[in-house]
Design an enzyme around this catalytic site. Structure first.
Site, PDB file in Angstrom:
ATOM      1  N   TRP A 336       0.819  -1.212   0.000  1.00 54.08           N
ATOM      2  CA  TRP A 336       0.000   0.000   0.000  1.00 54.08           C
ATOM      3  C   TRP A 336       0.854   1.263   0.000  1.00 54.08           C
ATOM      4  O   TRP A 336       0.376   2.330  -0.410  1.00 54.08           O
ATOM      5  CB  TRP A 336      -0.931  -0.003   1.206  1.00 54.08           C
ATOM      6  CG  TRP A 336      -2.066  -0.970   1.053  1.00 54.08           C
ATOM      7  CD1 TRP A 336      -2.238  -2.151   1.708  1.00 54.08           C
ATOM      8  CD2 TRP A 336      -3.179  -0.843   0.163  1.00 54.08           C
ATOM      9  NE1 TRP A 336      -3.381  -2.777   1.296  1.00 54.08           N
ATOM     10  CE2 TRP A 336      -3.989  -1.997   0.337  1.00 54.08           C
ATOM     11  CE3 TRP A 336      -3.572   0.115  -0.767  1.00 54.08           C
ATOM     12  CZ2 TRP A 336      -5.160  -2.190  -0.381  1.00 54.08           C
ATOM     13  CZ3 TRP A 336      -4.753  -0.087  -1.481  1.00 54.08           C
ATOM     14  CH2 TRP A 336      -5.525  -1.218  -1.281  1.00 54.08           C
ATOM     15  N   TRP A 339       2.321   1.148  -4.308  1.00 51.52           N
ATOM     16  CA  TRP A 339       1.631   0.967  -5.594  1.00 51.52           C
ATOM     17  C   TRP A 339       0.943   2.241  -6.087  1.00 51.52           C
ATOM     18  O   TRP A 339       0.833   2.460  -7.282  1.00 51.52           O
ATOM     19  CB  TRP A 339       0.631  -0.190  -5.490  1.00 51.52           C
ATOM     20  CG  TRP A 339      -0.752   0.209  -5.105  1.00 51.52           C
ATOM     21  CD1 TRP A 339      -1.210   0.446  -3.837  1.00 51.52           C
ATOM     22  CD2 TRP A 339      -1.864   0.393  -5.981  1.00 51.52           C
ATOM     23  NE1 TRP A 339      -2.543   0.774  -3.877  1.00 51.52           N
ATOM     24  CE2 TRP A 339      -2.969   0.746  -5.180  1.00 51.52           C
ATOM     25  CE3 TRP A 339      -2.041   0.290  -7.361  1.00 51.52           C
ATOM     26  CZ2 TRP A 339      -4.224   0.999  -5.709  1.00 51.52           C
ATOM     27  CZ3 TRP A 339      -3.292   0.557  -7.892  1.00 51.52           C
ATOM     28  CH2 TRP A 339      -4.367   0.902  -7.073  1.00 51.52           C
ATOM     29  N   ASN A 340       0.486   3.101  -5.188  1.00 48.82           N
ATOM     30  CA  ASN A 340      -0.225   4.323  -5.586  1.00 48.82           C
ATOM     31  C   ASN A 340       0.403   5.496  -4.845  1.00 48.82           C
ATOM     32  O   ASN A 340      -0.119   5.975  -3.843  1.00 48.82           O
ATOM     33  CB  ASN A 340      -1.709   4.189  -5.245  1.00 48.82           C
ATOM     34  CG  ASN A 340      -2.531   5.356  -5.760  1.00 48.82           C
ATOM     35  OD1 ASN A 340      -1.990   6.389  -6.139  1.00 48.82           O
ATOM     36  ND2 ASN A 340      -3.844   5.193  -5.774  1.00 48.82           N
ATOM     37  N   PRO A 342       0.827   8.799  -5.548  1.00 50.47           N
ATOM     38  CA  PRO A 342       0.122  10.067  -5.359  1.00 50.47           C
ATOM     39  C   PRO A 342      -0.788  10.066  -4.141  1.00 50.47           C
ATOM     40  O   PRO A 342      -0.799  11.021  -3.361  1.00 50.47           O
ATOM     41  CB  PRO A 342      -0.675  10.210  -6.667  1.00 50.47           C
ATOM     42  CG  PRO A 342       0.149   9.495  -7.680  1.00 50.47           C
ATOM     43  CD  PRO A 342       0.719   8.312  -6.943  1.00 50.47           C
ATOM     44  N   VAL A 343      -1.553   8.991  -3.944  1.00 52.06           N
ATOM     45  CA  VAL A 343      -2.432   8.901  -2.784  1.00 52.06           C
ATOM     46  C   VAL A 343      -1.624   8.688  -1.507  1.00 52.06           C
ATOM     47  O   VAL A 343      -1.914   9.280  -0.457  1.00 52.06           O
ATOM     48  CB  VAL A 343      -3.465   7.774  -2.973  1.00 52.06           C
ATOM     49  CG1 VAL A 343      -4.236   7.533  -1.679  1.00 52.06           C
ATOM     50  CG2 VAL A 343      -4.415   8.123  -4.106  1.00 52.06           C
ATOM     51  N   HIS A 344      -0.591   7.834  -1.570  1.00 46.84           N
ATOM     52  CA  HIS A 344       0.222   7.574  -0.385  1.00 46.84           C
ATOM     53  C   HIS A 344       0.911   8.840   0.118  1.00 46.84           C
ATOM     54  O   HIS A 344       0.903   9.126   1.323  1.00 46.84           O
ATOM     55  CB  HIS A 344       1.269   6.500  -0.700  1.00 46.84           C
ATOM     56  CG  HIS A 344       2.255   6.288   0.401  1.00 46.84           C
ATOM     57  ND1 HIS A 344       1.912   5.732   1.617  1.00 46.84           N
ATOM     58  CD2 HIS A 344       3.588   6.589   0.489  1.00 46.84           C
ATOM     59  CE1 HIS A 344       2.979   5.684   2.401  1.00 46.84           C
ATOM     60  NE2 HIS A 344       3.986   6.201   1.742  1.00 46.84           N
ATOM     61  N   HIS A 377     -13.061   4.764  -0.984  1.00 45.07           N
ATOM     62  CA  HIS A 377     -13.246   3.627  -1.886  1.00 45.07           C
ATOM     63  C   HIS A 377     -14.724   3.227  -1.954  1.00 45.07           C
ATOM     64  O   HIS A 377     -15.252   2.965  -3.052  1.00 45.07           O
ATOM     65  CB  HIS A 377     -12.401   2.437  -1.421  1.00 45.07           C
ATOM     66  CG  HIS A 377     -10.986   2.469  -1.898  1.00 45.07           C
ATOM     67  ND1 HIS A 377     -10.022   3.243  -1.301  1.00 45.07           N
ATOM     68  CD2 HIS A 377     -10.358   1.819  -2.916  1.00 45.07           C
ATOM     69  CE1 HIS A 377      -8.868   3.071  -1.925  1.00 45.07           C
ATOM     70  NE2 HIS A 377      -9.048   2.217  -2.915  1.00 45.07           N
TER      71      HIS A 377
END
Length: 453
Positions: A336, A339-340, A342-344, A377
Site C-alpha cells: 500500500w 503501488w499508488n 500520489p495517494v500515499h 473507496h
C-alpha cells in the site's frame, strides 16, 4: 593414476540452508504456464460465447441505459465543479489578507470539503435517470480528486501563513539594537537569496495565489500542492507519442476483455449467488480471478504509467514517481505504500504526519489513513451504483490485520512468503470484491438482456 576429490559436505539446492537463490528459470516457467493457461481460457471463452468484442456496443449500451438521453448533464455537472475551485481561490485570498482569523478558517474549509463530497450523493441520488453509469462514475472520481486536492491546497497555504506569522512575531520580540544588526545581516542574506531565487524563479507565498497556479495544480498528476513544482525543460515527443498510443490501445483492450471475459462470467454467476450455492460461487469467483486480475494489472499500467506520464509530459511536470516496485512488496503494508504513490504521499503529508505532530500514535494515524481510504473507496463504488453497502469499506479495513499477518509471516518464514500473501490478496481480494458489487448492479438493477453487449 590420479584421484580427484569430488565429495564434500553440502546441501541440496532446494534446501533452505543451501543459500541458493537463482530461480530465474522458474520465473520464466511460471510466466509461460500463466500465458498458456490464460490463452486456453480465452479459447474456451471464444468457443463457448463466440466473439463478443464490439466497440460500438459500448455507445449503444450508454444510449439505451435509460429511455431518455441526457448526454450533456455530466459535462455540465463537471463544469459546475469550477465553482468550488473559484470559492477556494477567493477564500485563500481573504485568508492571505487576514480578513478571516481564528478557528473560523477551519470551519469554512471543513464545511466546503464536506459539501464537495455530498453534492454528488444528493444530485445523483435525486436525478439518477439523468446520468449514465459511466457519467456517475466520472463525476464521483472527479469530485473525490477535487476533495483531496483542495484539502492539500488549503493546508499548504495554511502552513505558509503560519510560518509568516511566526516570523513576524519573532522579529517583534527582538530588541531594537539586535534587530538593526540582524536586519543588516538579513538584508545581505536576503540579497543573496533573492539572486538565487530569481535565478530559480521560485514563487513565494502569497504570490502563488493565482488562478493559473491553481488550475495547473488541478491538471497536474499529483494530489499534493506545492508552491514550486519541479518542471521539465521540454516535451519528449517520442515518449509522449508512445504513452498516448498506450492509452488508446490499452483502453480498447480493457473494454474488449470486459466484454469477452468479465460480463459472461458475471452473468453466469447470477444463479449461484441467488441460490447461495457456496461451491458454485467459489468456482465462479475463481474463474473470474485470472481475467479480473489481468484486467486490474492492465488498468494499473494504463493509469499509473501511460496516462499519468502523458499528462506530466504535456504539463512539463518533472516528478514521475507515480509508483515503485510494489510487485516485490514483502508484506501488505509495503504494497500500500508503493503501488499508488500520489495517494500515499497525500495521506502521509496531510493525515499521518499532522496526527503524529499532535501526539497521536503511529498506529492511530495509520488506522485513520485506512479509515479515510476505505470511506473514499466505498464512496467511489456505492454512489455510482446506488448500492449502499459496506463491502468495499470492510475489504479495505481488512487490510490492517492482513498487513499485520503478512509482516509476521515475512519475519518468521521469509520475504518470499510475505510476497505470496500480497499477490494472493490482489488476485482473490479487492478486485473480486468490486466485481461482486458490479455483479449485483447488473443482475438487480438492469434488465438481464442488457448484459449481452
Amino acid at each position: 593414476m590420479h584421484h580427484y576429490r569430488i565429495h564434500e559436505p553440502r546441501d541440496s539446492l532446494f534446501s533452505w540452508s543451501s543459500g541458493f537463490d537463482r530461480y530465474e528459470g522458474f520465473i520464466n516457467w511460471g510466466g509461460l504456464i500463466l500465458l498458456l493457461g490464460g490463452f486456453r481460457l480465452f479459447l474456451e471463452n471464444v468457443i463457448k460465447y463466440g466473439v463478443r468484442i464490439n466497440p460500438v456496443s459500448w455507445l449503444l449500451w450508454v444510449k439505451h441505459e435509460h429511455e431518455t438521453d441526457y448526454y450533456y448533464h455530466t459535462p455540465l455537472f463537471l463544469l459546475a465543479a469550477n465553482i468550488h475551485i473559484l470559492f477556494a481561490f477567493y477564500l485563500e485570498h481573504l485568508l492571505a489578507k487576514d480578513k478571516i482569523r481564528g478557528n473560523f478558517e477551519v470551519y469554512i474549509h471543513t464545511a466546503h470539503l464536506a459539501i464537495i463530497l455530498l453534492i454528488p450523493v444528493f444530485i445523483l441520488g435525486i436525478w439518477t435517470h439523468m446520468f449514465s453509469l459511466l457519467g456517475r462514475t466520472v463525476i464521483c472520481v472527479v469530485y473525490t480528486v477535487m476533495f483531496l486536492k483542495l484539502w492539500s491546497y488549503a493546508q499548504v497555504n495554511h502552513w505558509c501563513r503560519s510560518e509568516r506569522s511566526w516570523r513576524k512575531k519573532l522579529s517583534r520580540r527582538r530588541s531594537f539594537t539586535f534587530r538593526k544588526a540582524q536586519e543588516k545581516e538579513n538584508a545581505e542574506m536576503h540579497s543573496e537569496k533573492s539572486d538565487e531565487a530569481a535565478s530559480l524563479c521560485l514563487i513565494q507565498y502569497p504570490d502563488n495565489l493565482t488562478l493559473s497556479d491553481l488550475y495547473y495544480f488541478f491538471a497536474a498528476p499529483t494530489l499534493c500542492y506545492e508552491l514550486n513544482f519541479p518542471r521539465s525543460q521540454r516535451i519528449r515527443k517520442r515518449f509522449l507519442l508512445r504513452r498516448m498510443l498506450e492509452v488508446i490501445v490499452i483502453s480498447n483492450i480493457l473494454m474488449a476483455m470486459f466484454q469477452q471475459w468479465i460480463i459472461p462470467s458475471v452473468k453466469n454467476s447470477f444463479q449461484a449467488f441467488s441460490d447461495l450455492d457456496f461451491m458454485r460461487c467459489a468456482e465462479r469467483l475463481l474463474k473470474l480471478a485470472i481475467p479480473n486480475h489481468i484486467l486490474w494489472l492492465s488498468w494499473f499500467y494504463l493509469c499509473f504509467h501511460s496516462f499519468l506520464n502523458t499528462l506530466a509530459e504535456l504539463l512539463y511536470f518533472a516528478d514521475r514517481n507515480f509508483y515503485q516496485d510494489w510487485w516485490n512488496a514483502q508484506n501488505v503494508g509495503t504494497f500500500w505504500r508503493l503501488w499508488n504513490l500520489p495517494v500515499h504521499k497525500w495521506a502521509v503529508r496531510h493525515v499521518f504526519v499532522p496526527m503524529i505532530k499532535i501526539k497521536y500514535s503511529k498506529l492511530s494515524a495509520s488506522v485513520a489513513v485506512f479509515v479515510l481510504s476505505a470511506i473514499l473507496h466505498e464512496y467511489l463504488v456505492s454512489i455510482p451504483l446506488h448500492m449502499y453497502k459496506i463491502g468495499v469499506f470492510l475489504g479495505m479495513m481488512v487490510q490492517i490485520p492482513l498487513g499485520y499477518i503478512s509482516t509476521k509471516v515475512e519475519s518468521k518464514f521469509g520475504p518470499r512468503w510475505g510476497n505470496m500473501i500480497v499477490w494472493s490478496s490482489l488476485i482473490l481480494g479487492q478486485p473480486l470484491g468490486i466485481m461482486v458489487y458490479y455483479h449485483d448492479y447488473m443482475v438487480k438493477t438492469l434488465d438481464p438482456t442488457m448484459l449481452d453487449l
